[in-house]
Design a protein around this motif. Sequence first.
Motif, short mmCIF file in Angstrom:
data_model
loop_
_atom_site.label_atom_id
_atom_site.label_comp_id
_atom_site.label_asym_id
_atom_site.label_seq_id
_atom_site.Cartn_x
_atom_site.Cartn_y
_atom_site.Cartn_z
N PRO A 170 1.21 -1.45 -0.05
CA PRO A 170 -0.41 -0.19 -0.16
C PRO A 170 1.11 1.25 0.19
N PRO A 171 1.57 1.76 0.97
CA PRO A 171 3.02 2.84 0.95
C PRO A 171 3.23 2.32 -0.18
N LEU A 172 4.37 1.37 -1.57
CA LEU A 172 5.19 1.51 -1.76
C LEU A 172 3.88 2.03 -3.31
N LEU A 173 2.97 1.29 -3.82
CA LEU A 173 1.98 1.88 -4.52
C LEU A 173 1.94 2.64 -5.01
N ILE A 174 0.96 3.93 -3.07
CA ILE A 174 0.48 5.11 -3.49
C ILE A 174 1.62 6.10 -3.93
N ASN A 175 2.56 6.05 -3.53
CA ASN A 175 3.96 6.52 -3.50
C ASN A 175 4.11 6.62 -4.88
N TRP A 190 12.61 12.12 3.54
CA TRP A 190 12.07 12.90 2.90
C TRP A 190 10.95 12.96 2.22
N GLU A 191 11.38 11.14 1.96
CA GLU A 191 9.93 10.36 1.06
C GLU A 191 8.51 10.50 1.32
N LEU A 192 8.87 9.66 3.03
CA LEU A 192 7.60 10.15 3.71
C LEU A 192 6.98 10.98 4.01
N GLN A 193 7.99 11.58 4.29
CA GLN A 193 7.74 12.64 4.72
C GLN A 193 6.35 13.91 3.97
N THR A 194 7.13 13.12 2.17
CA THR A 194 6.34 14.04 1.53
C THR A 194 5.21 13.42 0.59
N LEU A 195 4.83 12.25 1.15
CA LEU A 195 4.03 11.40 1.64
C LEU A 195 2.55 11.39 1.88
N ILE A 196 3.28 11.73 3.71
CA ILE A 196 2.17 12.07 4.03
C ILE A 196 1.57 13.37 4.18
N GLN A 218 -2.30 14.58 3.72
CA GLN A 218 -3.67 15.25 4.43
C GLN A 218 -3.62 16.78 3.18
N ARG A 219 -3.40 16.83 3.12
CA ARG A 219 -3.69 17.39 1.84
C ARG A 219 -4.93 17.30 1.55
N PHE A 220 -5.06 15.84 0.90
CA PHE A 220 -6.06 15.34 0.10
C PHE A 220 -6.52 14.52 1.15
N GLY A 221 -6.75 15.53 2.97
CA GLY A 221 -7.45 15.24 3.50
C GLY A 221 -7.69 14.12 4.32
N GLY A 222 -6.34 13.26 4.15
CA GLY A 222 -6.05 12.28 5.67
C GLY A 222 -5.19 12.16 6.63
N ARG A 223 -5.69 11.95 7.39
CA ARG A 223 -5.19 12.31 8.47
C ARG A 223 -4.32 11.31 9.47
N VAL A 224 -3.16 11.23 9.62
CA VAL A 224 -1.95 10.40 10.53
C VAL A 224 -2.17 10.08 11.51
N SER A 225 -1.96 8.84 12.41
CA SER A 225 -2.38 8.45 13.47
C SER A 225 -0.22 7.72 13.51
N SER A 226 -0.65 8.04 15.20
CA SER A 226 1.50 8.09 15.54
C SER A 226 1.34 6.48 16.78
N ARG A 227 2.48 6.27 16.80
CA ARG A 227 2.88 5.57 17.68
C ARG A 227 4.73 5.89 18.54
N THR A 228 4.53 4.69 19.08
CA THR A 228 5.84 5.64 20.66
C THR A 228 6.54 4.55 20.33
N THR A 229 7.79 5.60 19.59
CA THR A 229 9.56 4.62 19.97
C THR A 229 9.86 3.70 20.72
N ALA A 249 3.45 16.77 -6.30
CA ALA A 249 3.80 17.96 -7.73
C ALA A 249 2.42 19.17 -7.38
N ARG A 250 1.08 19.17 -8.43
CA ARG A 250 -0.02 19.57 -9.38
C ARG A 250 -1.35 19.30 -7.86
N GLY A 251 -0.78 18.38 -6.85
CA GLY A 251 -2.09 18.29 -6.35
C GLY A 251 -3.34 17.59 -7.34
N PRO A 252 -4.64 17.89 -6.09
CA PRO A 252 -6.06 17.56 -7.11
C PRO A 252 -5.71 17.68 -8.91
#
Length: 579
Positions: A305-310, A358-364, A368-379, A402-405
């Motif tokens: 999922p993360p690799l394909l969406i990315n 950097w790529e993970l943060q760009t994906l996140i 978020q720009r498309f309405g998503g939320r982010v859940s966290s965990r404790t290391t 790069a271009r959004g919707p």
Amino acid sequence: MTAPATPLEQRLAAHLQQLYPERDAAGLARECLQRLGLAADTPSPAPHRNLWDQSDIMVITYGDSLRSDSEPPLRTLSGFLEARLQDCISSVHILPFFPYSSDDGFSVMDYTTVNPSLGDWDDITAISRQFKVMGDLVINHCSSRSLWFENYRAGLEPGAGYFVEVPSEADLGAVVRPRTSPLLREVKTPGGERHVWCTFSHDQVDLDFRNPRVLLEFLGIIRLYLDRGIRWFRLDAVAFLWKIPGTPCINLPETHEVIRLLRLLIEHHSPDAVIVTETNIPNRENLTYFGNANEAHLIYNFSLPPLLINALVSGSCKHLKSWLMTMPPAQYGTAYLNFIASHDGVGLRPAEGLLSDWELQTLISTMQRFGGRVSSRTTAGGESCPYEINISLWDALRGTNARGPDQWQFARFLCAAAIMAALEGVPAYYIHSLVATGNDQARVDNTGSFRSINRHIWRSEDLEAALDSDSHHHRVFEAMRRLLRLRRRQPAFHPNATQYTLHTGEALFSFWRQSIDRRQSIFAIHNVSDQPQSVSLSELNLILTDQWLDLTSGETFENHLAQITLMPYQFLWLTNQSP
């Protein structure tokens, strides 16, 4: 005089000796067989059997993803599956359908009863007559409102020794956590105050499999599910099953031993039964749950999922292709379970080491720009870090980094579905992906849980109207049905058919599949970018004596040196044999 132990008893006792060295393994083995209703001389099924083929496609759904005022939700679901998907799928994963207290079913109060608000066991059995049914064995924890935990608090059986207790001062610094909530919960018992282990939440109290009584309880539960027609078992959060303070308490050897034991018993009871492990962890660790083809039959392909969406929002399949090239082919008798979306979010731990920070943060940021939320965990160091992205797949593929919707949402969405359908493994589609349900922000506001964003509940009348109207739901659903019917007819898409990754540049994600009998080849080529991309058929080394056909369009290619241009997110399935 005690009769000599049978081969099954001997194998079972060997597993039990590893788990419970202080116990009488032979006696415990006999108890296990009795709980599951197995004769000691039950013959062993042949190893390395593929219990699936290219026709196997799964839909993932809650028991009440569709609701109607006129009947129980499970009956509504059954009607929808039979009327709309009978020729498209083989299997249905019904997410926990038991009485529960939180987490949309994963905090089980009673493992033996169907939630009356959904229906009853007859409804589950009825669905199992039409489709293979996968049920959740929520094995790591149960509800704090369950009879077992109420008995634990009162010092009664069953339950008094069923939960993991640790001193409050125990060294738990190495424990791997998927959540940010405190690990321990204080509980008053007849023996005084105790601290019980809660991996996920204080309403989900971890069961203690160091007590063989807990194992025996679950064997009785498994027998009930088998009797009711369930043949596929999803072992929920099983990686956390065994706890030893001072260790990470994830992927411990004892956890793998329990899975081997369950596999042994379940497949002796029902040779067509399948175990699926749900282990949302980094890819290398996830692969260990195949064991030596003696643990899970199927493991979730959590990195997909993360690799394909990315790939689809960045326009580059570089990391997706690199990952695919490192994936070992599953042995016969095992397979990958491929998915892009589910009731949970897009896990980020399986992308660790595959995408840069950097790529993970760009994906996140894009999600978020498309309405998503982010859940966290404790290391382990006590820091909070992103754990999963919560978003519907339809909205996740709304545009690009790069271009959004943009105007390519439908094509991008279908490209994602096609890639998953073509890859080695069994594809599983979330019901909300099949009908292109968007983000449910109102449900998030109502529940306070980010995961609710992708757990919309449709009124069945509204969904039926949407699917019969000129809507994006109708357009996506009809395209998906055509795609799945097409996939089911291709021997080269058998979950264990040969797969090779092709090098066609960063924008074209391509691979070759060949049927087990070697009669059919399919070159699956997918443009993951928002720009036209060209590929020369000569690059694919097509067999010159064969005629090649694109299954998706019906176009034939007689000029094997032709240059083909794929429009944004277009895909081709080139085959030399169309069944």
